[in-house]
Design a protein around this motif. Structure first.
Motif, PDB file in Angstrom:
ATOM      1  N   ILE A  95     -11.988  -2.606  -5.293  1.00 45.27           N
ATOM      2  CA  ILE A  95     -11.059  -3.685  -5.656  1.00 45.27           C
ATOM      3  C   ILE A  95     -10.558  -4.295  -4.350  1.00 45.27           C
ATOM      4  N   TYR A 142      -8.473  -6.327  -1.496  1.00 43.70           N
ATOM      5  CA  TYR A 142      -7.096  -6.579  -1.067  1.00 43.70           C
ATOM      6  C   TYR A 142      -6.780  -8.051  -1.254  1.00 43.70           C
ATOM      7  N   ASP A 183      -6.693  -5.236  -5.384  1.00 47.71           N
ATOM      8  CA  ASP A 183      -5.836  -4.168  -4.874  1.00 47.71           C
ATOM      9  C   ASP A 183      -4.609  -4.878  -4.297  1.00 47.71           C
ATOM     10  N   GLY A 207     -18.000  -0.454   0.302  1.00 50.21           N
ATOM     11  CA  GLY A 207     -18.396  -0.822   1.666  1.00 50.21           C
ATOM     12  C   GLY A 207     -18.431   0.445   2.514  1.00 50.21           C
ATOM     13  N   GLU A 263     -17.197   1.294   5.223  1.00 51.76           N
ATOM     14  CA  GLU A 263     -16.003   1.750   5.939  1.00 51.76           C
ATOM     15  C   GLU A 263     -14.998   2.436   5.016  1.00 51.76           C
ATOM     16  N   LEU A 294     -21.763  -7.561   6.126  1.00 53.31           N
ATOM     17  CA  LEU A 294     -22.334  -8.865   6.385  1.00 53.31           C
ATOM     18  C   LEU A 294     -21.708  -9.339   7.690  1.00 53.31           C
TER      19      LEU A 294
END
Ligand code: MSP
Length: 849
Positions: free
Chosen positions: A14, A16, A53, A330, A332, A386
């Motif tokens: 979700i 930010y 989020d 993702g 990270e 990306l």
């Protein structure tokens, strides 16, 4: 729909709401939507979830900066996300909510259903003894919303931005109790983590960042000592043997069940509440605290499907869909998903119930695994980033590309719809009043006299969305980082969609429409091309090139491809390979048509030619049907148009009926009448790239950039042809040898040197010297593997015209077929190759004499 159907529940992260969406966000969401469509066509009761989020310090600060209350701020940005997904056809309010096959939802962490669910989970964790109150002093990274283990004043080790020291009374979660169960679950594969790089990072974190290189040496050292002494060595003995010293060595390392070393106690408890700001979900029973934003956010995956609700229908939904089949994330944010999230869920196990302050009861690994089966997500798959202008696209770096730019610009290429009032279903010309369209003949057919209907804005959006979907998945190996550029977007679009798929469809359907307006008959057995040069079976002399022009070749290629997609590439999310192969299959069908020239067969009066015409057109259109079905999840709008033109009706309906999954050759019924024809993917002018660049940064707009202004030519260095570059990775180009033996003119005439344009250039994993090229010879497209990876950047080669040896026997390298060689001069600089090219504009396929 029967409830007994297999379910598939998948989620995106979700997003930010501190920043508006960019194509990095779209990338995750597109990948999830493609997977969801794939599961729907398999007949799975699929639930797609995305959302926003909205809590936390970062959002609170952004709202303060904007001078509006956080809820209003969140409403606006969340609306931008959901609005974008609607424009792209990923969310669709018009779909029936009662149809379980179409389930998709958008959750906001400020939804009442979510708050209730988070508080419910908190109470469950607390009741189980997994939460305690303590005080925390340490470093916090606000952009990452994460506590980090660094000294005061140090930057965040993850993102490099400054951290802040916080001293707060916090609730803590007993994460440390779950180190071994988490290791067991991930190492055993019960919790599937992909790709391996991500899995290794997570395991390293869970093991206590055990030095990976030392870890690698352990098994060999252990075996050696075991063989030497005849008994299993202790961990200390192994460490001593390989000479571990100081910080590298943790004397109390232990082994997980899979036999890997880890450092017990290295996984620390996690602070899960904050008191220094208020924008969050209040902790039940102590409203001074708000729930840590990551705990809050992760629970969305359950609250969206009814967790914590009193409503029996919601509870039934939760029972049906949980646990999730797939969290796409993702790279990270894998630690949050692969360590914290499963730990929270493991801690809900009633068998672990204990009083606060008491040690957690010990349960067996099998008991953890049993609970995990019902409560933990089955699979977590990470996508790469990306990159734009060399770094991760992000608002703070100011290097973002907005998806809306692509929708607005590429949307203008959306072709007009066929006019249903038109009596003759001939293809419509792709040229229109729109100046961005470059004219091109769509097929061998004349234009309708009826004016075509211009597309609506939503249709333009869906068209452009297909282009972006295709580009991102075709260009970037899923799981790795990839670079975005407007030029590459246009080059790929023209190569694969306009010149490739779209052209093949228009060409084939145009010919069918002209010659078999009442429907094409099915050719009779044995389905073999009757041309003398073509392969007729095992006993016939086969020449590779000729065999590739046979009907049999197209049938087996297409059906094998469909099988590989089903069995390998879809299940492992290897979109890039799947789409690269699809593009190759399209070029083969194209070459098949060029070889047999059905437009000439159509003019010949004899029965044999008519028979061949039927066979060739049926083979091409049946291949198109199968390739279109495979492409559908990636390009739902364009393939829907092709499906209608094939006379097969609504592709969504076909997906629901299972017609897109078992793709057997011969499924196209004889006599199927084509629908009205229209162009699919008109060619894009290179000038569109500049338009998009200007749209992204209006301040730097160049007024002279017109839609039709040509793209700058690629650098074309000229060199004399002194050697033919060997494609072998092991055999770099040799310097030219002046003492070459003399050959006759006839010898030289045997070498078919041709001009070709590089459409695709990409590196091959684990082959440092090789590039995979797709080249266009005008009359056909080829794949060539060239040993030039050390000297040429793949991006720099795209669009470049080169000379190739076109009649070289194909050979296989690294499992890939190479059909030809690229010609280059070999320079004195260690044999560095310089590709042969021309100053003049040369047409593709031109032969060198
Ligand atoms: N809110 C958290 C996720 C909570 S999930 C329970 C978050 N949000 S985010 O907006 O920062 O990122 C959301 C997703 O977008 C992440 O998976 C992130 O990797 C992805 N991307 C953001 N920028 C991206 C690129 N430039 N490229 C690819 N994905 C990118 O983290």
């Amino acid at each position: 729909m029967a409830d007994s159907k297999k379910t598939f529940f998948l989620t995106t992260p979700i997003y930010y709401v501190n920043a508006r969406p960019h194509i990095g966000h779209a990338y995750s969401t597109i990948a999830a939507d493609v997977i969801a469509r794939r599961h729907r066509l398999l007949g799975h009761n699929t639930f797609f979830l995305t959302g926003t989020d909205e809590h936390g310090q970062k959002v609170q600060r952004s709202a303060e900066k904007a001078g509006i209350p956080p809820q209003q701020f969140a409403d606006e940005v969340s609306g931008a996300f959901s609005g974008l997904w609607r424009r792209m056809g990923i969310l669709d309010d018009t779909l029936s909510k009662d149809d379980p096959l179409l389930h998709r939802d958008f959750i906001r962490t400020t939804d009442a259903r979510h708050k209730r669910g988070v508080q419910h989970l908190w109470r469950q964790l607390e009741a189980n003894g997994a939460i305690y109150l303590s005080s925390y002093t340490g470093q916090y990274c606000v952009p990452d919303e994460a506590f980090v283990d660094v000294p005061v004043g140090a930057d965040c080790p993850e993102c490099g931005r400054p951290t802040e020291t916080i001293t707060e009374e916090n609730y803590f979660f007993r994460l440390s109790d779950f180190q071994l169960p988490l290791l067991d679950l991930i190492e055993s594969g019960q919790l599937h983590v992909q790709p391996d790089t991500t899995k290794n990072e997570v395991l390293s974190f869970l093991r206590g960042n055990w030095m990976p290189e030392i870890h690698k040496q352990f098994p060999a050292a252990e075996k050696h000592l075991w063989d030497l002494n005849g008994s299993r060595p202790t961990v200390e003995e192994i460490a001593q043997f390989i000479g571990c010293a100081g910080s590298e060595w943790h004397g109390d390392a232990k082994r997980s069940r899979a036999g890997n070393f880890y450092i017990p106690g290295s996984l620390k408890d996690l602070s899960i509440s904050r008191t220094s700001f208020t924008w969050g979900i209040p902790v039940p029973g102590n409203e001074k605290h708000v729930v840590y934003v990551w705990l809050d956010a992760l629970v969305n995956y359950m609250t969206a499907i009814g967790y914590g609700s009193d409503d029996p229908a919601e509870q039934a939904k939760f029972a049906r869909y949980w646990p999730a089949d797939l969290h796409l994330v993702g790279k990270e944010i894998t630690r949050f998903h692969c360590a914290y999230w499963p730990a929270f869920l493991l801690a809900l196990n009633p068998k672990l119930k204990h009083a606060a302050g008491e040690p957690m009861p010990r349960i067996t690994p099998a008991e953890h695994a049993e609970w995990a089966k019902q409560w933990l997500p089955k699979s977590i798959v990470a996508n790469g980033w990306l990159l734009f202008e060399e770094s991760k696209m992000s608002k703070s770096r100011g290097n973002i590309v907005r998806t809306e730019t692509i929708l607005d610009a590429f949307g203008t290429l959306c072709p007009p719809k066929p006019n249903l009032l038109s009596s003759n279903n001939v293809p419509l010309s792709s040229s229109s009043s729109n100046s961005l369209l470059s004219s091109r003949s769509e097929a061998e057919g004349s234009a309708s006299s009826e004016p075509p209907q211009p597309p609506t804005k939503p249709e333009q959006d869906l068209f452009a969305s297909d282009v972006l979907r295709y580009f991102l998945l075709r260009e970037i190996p899923f799981g790795q980082d990839g670079t975005f550029s407007f030029d590459a977007l246009i080059t790929r679009y023209n190569a694969d969609l306009a010149n490739g798929y779209g052209n093949l469809v228009s060409r084939t359907l145009g010919l069918i429409q002209q010659n078999f307006a009442d429907g094409l008959t099915k050719p009779s057995a044995p389905w073999l091309c009757q041309d003398r040069d073509c392969w007729r079976g095992d006993n016939a002399p086969t020449k590779e090139f000729e065999a590739r022009s046979g009907t049999h070749f197209i049938i087996s290629e297409t059906t094998n491809f469909a099988e590989l997609c089903n069995e390998q590439w879809w299940p492992t999310y290897r979109f890039q390979i799947l789409l690269a192969e699809l593009a190759l299959k399209i070029s083969h069908v194209d070459a098949y048509l060029s070889f047999h020239k059905p437009w000439l067969l159509a003019k010949a009066p004899d029965d044999e030619s008519k028979r061949k015409l039927i066979e060739v057109l049926y083979t091409a259109v049946e291949a198109i049907r199968i390739l279109t079905a495979i492409l559908y999840p990636v390009a739902p709008f364009a393939t829907a148009s092709v499906w209608r033109q094939l006379g097969l009706g609504d592709i969504e309906e076909a997906a629901r009926n299972g017609e897109l999954k078992d793709l057997k050759w011969g499924g196209l019924k004889p006599g199927t009448k084509l629908g009205p024809l229209s162009p699919i993917f008109p060619r894009a002018d290179k000038g569109l790239a500049q338009i998009m660049i200007d749209m992204e940064s209006p301040a730097s707009a160049t007024p002279e950039a017109t839609p039709t202004s040509p793209a700058p030519e690629t650098d074309q260095s000229v060199s004399s042809v002194t050697s033919v570059l060997s494609p072998s990775p092991d055999a770099p180009a040799e310097p030219a040898k002046p003492e070459s033996p003399t050959i006759t003119i006839d010898d030289f005439a045997k070498v078919d040197l041709r001009v070709a344009q590089i459409l695709v250039a990409e590196r091959i994993p684990k082959a440092d010297k090789l590039l995979r090229l797709e080249v266009d010879l005008g009359y056909e497209k080829r794949q060539i593997l060239a040993g030039i990876a050390e000297y040429y950047q793949p991006e720099a080669l795209i669009g470049r015209k080169v000379v190739i040896v076109a009649n070289l026997a194909p050979r296989k390298m690294r499992g890939l077929i190479s059909q030809g060689m690229v010609v280059a001069a070999s320079l004195e600089d260690h044999g560095r190759p310089a590709l042969a090219s021309f100053i003049e504009e040369i047409e593709l396929g031109a032969r060198l004499h």
